[in-house]
Scaffold this motif. Sequence first.
Motif, PDB file in Angstrom:
ATOM      1  N   PRO A  89      45.573   1.058  12.654  1.00 28.38           N
ATOM      2  CA  PRO A  89      44.397   1.935  12.546  1.00 28.38           C
ATOM      3  C   PRO A  89      43.108   1.120  12.417  1.00 28.38           C
ATOM      4  O   PRO A  89      43.122  -0.033  11.965  1.00 28.38           O
ATOM      5  CB  PRO A  89      44.654   2.728  11.257  1.00 28.38           C
ATOM      6  N   ARG A  90      42.005   1.725  12.790  1.00 32.03           N
ATOM      7  CA  ARG A  90      40.701   1.042  12.775  1.00 32.03           C
ATOM      8  C   ARG A  90      40.392   0.406  11.419  1.00 32.03           C
ATOM      9  O   ARG A  90      39.902  -0.717  11.357  1.00 32.03           O
ATOM     10  CB  ARG A  90      39.592   2.021  13.159  1.00 32.03           C
ATOM     11  N   GLU A  91      40.658   1.120  10.321  1.00 31.39           N
ATOM     12  CA  GLU A  91      40.349   0.606   8.990  1.00 31.39           C
ATOM     13  C   GLU A  91      41.142  -0.675   8.708  1.00 31.39           C
ATOM     14  O   GLU A  91      40.630  -1.634   8.131  1.00 31.39           O
ATOM     15  CB  GLU A  91      40.648   1.646   7.907  1.00 31.39           C
ATOM     16  N   ILE A 104      39.996 -10.656  22.827  1.00 37.75           N
ATOM     17  CA  ILE A 104      39.982  -9.197  22.710  1.00 37.75           C
ATOM     18  C   ILE A 104      40.324  -8.611  24.061  1.00 37.75           C
ATOM     19  O   ILE A 104      39.737  -8.980  25.077  1.00 37.75           O
ATOM     20  CB  ILE A 104      38.608  -8.684  22.253  1.00 37.75           C
ATOM     21  N   SER A 105      41.281  -7.701  24.064  1.00 43.25           N
ATOM     22  CA  SER A 105      41.604  -7.003  25.302  1.00 43.25           C
ATOM     23  C   SER A 105      41.707  -5.522  24.992  1.00 43.25           C
ATOM     24  O   SER A 105      41.922  -5.120  23.861  1.00 43.25           O
ATOM     25  CB  SER A 105      42.910  -7.525  25.902  1.00 43.25           C
ATOM     26  N   GLY A 106      41.516  -4.739  26.009  1.00 40.79           N
ATOM     27  CA  GLY A 106      41.579  -3.298  25.822  1.00 40.79           C
ATOM     28  C   GLY A 106      40.458  -2.627  26.574  1.00 40.79           C
ATOM     29  O   GLY A 106      39.780  -3.236  27.402  1.00 40.79           O
ATOM     30  N   ASN A 107      40.252  -1.398  26.221  1.00 38.70           N
ATOM     31  CA  ASN A 107      39.212  -0.631  26.898  1.00 38.70           C
ATOM     32  C   ASN A 107      37.854  -0.884  26.238  1.00 38.70           C
ATOM     33  O   ASN A 107      37.735  -1.620  25.252  1.00 38.70           O
ATOM     34  CB  ASN A 107      39.566   0.861  26.907  1.00 38.70           C
ATOM     35  N   PHE A 129      34.352  -1.664  19.279  1.00 41.26           N
ATOM     36  CA  PHE A 129      34.784  -1.640  17.883  1.00 41.26           C
ATOM     37  C   PHE A 129      34.856  -3.054  17.317  1.00 41.26           C
ATOM     38  O   PHE A 129      34.400  -3.325  16.206  1.00 41.26           O
ATOM     39  CB  PHE A 129      36.137  -0.927  17.747  1.00 41.26           C
ATOM     40  N   MET A 130      35.404  -3.996  18.080  1.00 38.31           N
ATOM     41  CA  MET A 130      35.494  -5.373  17.605  1.00 38.31           C
ATOM     42  C   MET A 130      34.106  -5.987  17.462  1.00 38.31           C
ATOM     43  O   MET A 130      33.861  -6.770  16.540  1.00 38.31           O
ATOM     44  CB  MET A 130      36.381  -6.209  18.517  1.00 38.31           C
ATOM     45  N   ARG A 168      29.861  -7.578  13.595  1.00 37.29           N
ATOM     46  CA  ARG A 168      28.446  -7.347  13.344  1.00 37.29           C
ATOM     47  C   ARG A 168      27.562  -7.909  14.459  1.00 37.29           C
ATOM     48  O   ARG A 168      26.513  -8.499  14.223  1.00 37.29           O
ATOM     49  CB  ARG A 168      28.052  -7.904  11.978  1.00 37.29           C
ATOM     50  N   LEU A 169      28.044  -7.723  15.700  1.00 37.18           N
ATOM     51  CA  LEU A 169      27.276  -8.155  16.867  1.00 37.18           C
ATOM     52  C   LEU A 169      26.439  -6.979  17.360  1.00 37.18           C
ATOM     53  O   LEU A 169      26.856  -5.829  17.283  1.00 37.18           O
ATOM     54  CB  LEU A 169      28.204  -8.612  17.982  1.00 37.18           C
ATOM     55  N   ASN A 170      25.279  -7.269  17.880  1.00 39.18           N
ATOM     56  CA  ASN A 170      24.463  -6.216  18.479  1.00 39.18           C
ATOM     57  C   ASN A 170      24.936  -6.013  19.902  1.00 39.18           C
ATOM     58  O   ASN A 170      24.966  -6.947  20.695  1.00 39.18           O
ATOM     59  CB  ASN A 170      22.981  -6.603  18.469  1.00 39.18           C
TER      60      ASN A 170
END
Length: 68
Positions: free
Chosen positions: A26-28, A47-50, A56-57, A62-64
């Motif tokens: 889960p995200r949390e 990081i892979s995914g949609n 989310f990552m 904390r990236l803009n």
Amino acid sequence: FLAKRKDEATNAVPDEFVDQGALVGPRERIAKRFRDWEDSGTTGLTISGNEEAIRFMAECARLNFAAD
């Protein structure tokens, strides 16, 4: 797994082993574990995914992220 016994194969891999190399769940849980990884001195993360997963990552890091 290749013998079409996916459940047996999945059960044969300890959760701790997966947790050593992946942020899953889960995200949390992912956000908390990312902070733990960040504190460990890890210098790279694949990081892979949609698009949602990548955004989310970026939030976790904390990236803009520029709005579309």
